[in-house]
Design an enzyme around this catalytic site. Structure first.
Site, short mmCIF file in Angstrom:
data_model
loop_
_atom_site.label_atom_id
_atom_site.label_comp_id
_atom_site.label_asym_id
_atom_site.label_seq_id
_atom_site.Cartn_x
_atom_site.Cartn_y
_atom_site.Cartn_z
N ASN A 37 -34.65 -52.77 44.65
CA ASN A 37 -33.59 -53.77 44.28
C ASN A 37 -32.27 -53.24 44.32
O ASN A 37 -32.02 -52.40 43.36
CB ASN A 37 -33.92 -54.50 42.97
N ARG A 49 -35.79 -56.86 47.69
CA ARG A 49 -35.08 -58.02 46.78
C ARG A 49 -33.75 -58.30 47.56
O ARG A 49 -32.98 -57.36 47.73
CB ARG A 49 -34.85 -57.77 45.36
N HIS A 102 -32.90 -66.83 41.14
CA HIS A 102 -34.04 -66.57 40.28
C HIS A 102 -35.19 -66.95 40.90
O HIS A 102 -36.21 -67.17 39.95
CB HIS A 102 -33.73 -67.06 38.79
N ARG A 130 -20.99 -66.43 32.44
CA ARG A 130 -20.53 -67.24 33.42
C ARG A 130 -20.55 -68.62 32.74
O ARG A 130 -21.22 -68.70 31.85
CB ARG A 130 -21.66 -67.10 34.56
N GLU A 171 -40.44 -59.96 38.59
CA GLU A 171 -40.09 -59.91 39.73
C GLU A 171 -40.70 -59.16 40.70
O GLU A 171 -40.84 -59.37 41.87
CB GLU A 171 -38.58 -60.05 39.80
#
Ligand code: ADP
Length: 397
Positions: A7, A90, A179, A240, A383
């Protein structure tokens, strides 16, 4: 079979070497400050830490050191690189082209280049990581696993914005969702834990971390999600803003003379629970401040929960009901109080939290009472494992 999961961020890189017979990592590591002074690699395996501090001017050097650490005679976990059967990367954005993970070839690389315009911060380091691995392991098959892929089943009326249609055809402006690997993983574990087929379930997955999103998964297919064209949409997050009236953007540009860059920073880095509380982006700090009577910290928590409840209601409506609500990621896995408050606010769909079962951190568990009509669950996301499973399935085909 051993799969290396990579990743790659702009100056950091996370990796895991996963043994697919046990589905456990034999080693995992983090490289920080790539291209900066003070580059450092930290690898954990068999309960020990191995640290390499040497200059890493680029990702190729970083990956070279990762491979070196994995085969290191003293601290490594494999005797040669040939033990790595495949690499799973990823990749944040797969555009509309990829509804699933894919074996990387020249055409895929071209498509990834095309998607840079959709994810200018995220896709370039992902591509750099793939290219560095290809140079160092030219004969090892590599798979791209996209954050967006799981959401490609959204119906068109859910992913379109009510803007002129040409913005979609000319620029690809639509909801993509992110996600996805996490939502896919926890929904499949939820079905397993409930002893049911995903095809017979309506699940709302709540990925509540620094970045946060919900997904509505009906009969195994994602039909809506809160993030949008970018990961800025939807819920209020750590820093955010999530959804806001779009005219606020033009107001800030015109009336308050914000520059485009200022606005970008404001919405991505200075908003969310951080912007409201003025305390922190970390929910632990905000909860602590709220307990001490900080009203803005309490407001940030209330606003965060309010939006999760709103979307949960909305997703229950579009699925015609809900069978399970799953909490995952940093806050979802560890935030006992928030989980209890959210769980109980879903009473309208027949959910009831069992406070004793809910008293758990980072462990997969059903946290609703036995007579709760809707199952509430905590499922730690993984993940990396999802990427490794997809990689294995594709290279074995
Ligand atoms: P990301 O991967 O998006 O950076 P994580 O999934 O690791 O984020 O989640 C990090 C967030 O989880 C932290 O900012 C913090 O707010 C929250 N968190 C972690 N542990 C706890 C806890 N014990 N109680 C409440 N919140 C927690």
């Amino acid at each position: 079979m051993k799969v290396l999961v990579i990743n790659c961020g702009s100056s950091s890189l996370k990796y895991q070497l996963i043994d697919m017979t046990t589905e456990k990592p034999s080693a995992q590591g983090l490289v920080e400050r790539i291209g900066l002074e003070g580059s450092i690699l930290t690898q954990k395996s068999n309960g020990e830490k191995y640290i390499i501090e040497e200059p890493m001017p680029d990702h190729k050097k970083a990956i070279e050191l990762v491979l070196g650490a994995l085969v290191d005679k003293e601290h490594g976990v494999i005797s040669s690189m040939s033990e790595i059967s495949a690499v799973g990367h990823r990749v944040v954005h797969g555009g509309e082209a990829y509804a699933d993970s894919v074996l990387i070839d020249e055409n895929v690389m071209k498509a990834l280049d095309d998607f840079i315009k959709l994810a200018p911060l995220h896709n370039p380091p992902n591509i750099i990581g793939i290219n560095a691995c290809k140079e160092l392991m030219p004969n090892t098959p590599m798979v791209a696993v996209f954050d967006t892929a799981f959401h490609q089943t959204l119906p068109k009326h859910a992913y379109m914005y009510s803007l002129p249609y040409e913005l979609y055809t000319d620029y690809g402006i639509r909801k993509y969702g992110f996600h996805g690997t996490s939502h896919k993983y926890v929904s499949s574990v939820a079905a397993e834990m409930l002893g049911k087929d995903l095809k017979d379930l309506r699940i709302i997955t709540c990925h509540l971390g620094n970045g946060a999103s919900l997904a509505a998964i009906k009969n195994g297919k994602c039909i809506d999600t809160t993030m949008g064209f970018t990961p800025l949409g939807g819920l209020a997050m750590g820093t955010r803003c999530g959804n806001v009236d779009p005219a606020i953007v033009t107001f800030l540009l015109k009336e308050c003379k914000y520059s485009v860059e200022d606005l970008d920073t404001l919405m991505n880095k200075k908003s969310g629970v951080y912007g409201i509380s003025g305390v922190s982006s970390d929910f632990r700090d905000i909860e602590a401040a709220a307990k001490e009577g900080n009203e803005r910290a309490q407001l940030a928590l209330d606003m965060f929960k309010y939006r999760v409840i709103q979307y949960t209601g909305s997703y229950t409506a579009i699925m015609g009901g809900v069978d399970a609500i799953v909490f995952t990621a940093g806050l979802g896995e560890n935030g006992i109080e928030i989980r209890e408050q959210l769980g109980n606010s879903f009473g309208f769909v027949g959910a009831k939290v069992d406070p004793e079962k809910n008293n758990v951190r980072g462990e997969a568990r059903i946290i609703s009472t036995d007579d709760s009509k809707v199952k509430l669950m905590v499922i730690p996301t993984n993940e990396e494992l999802m990427i490794a499973r997809d990689t294995k399935a594709i290279v074995e085909k």
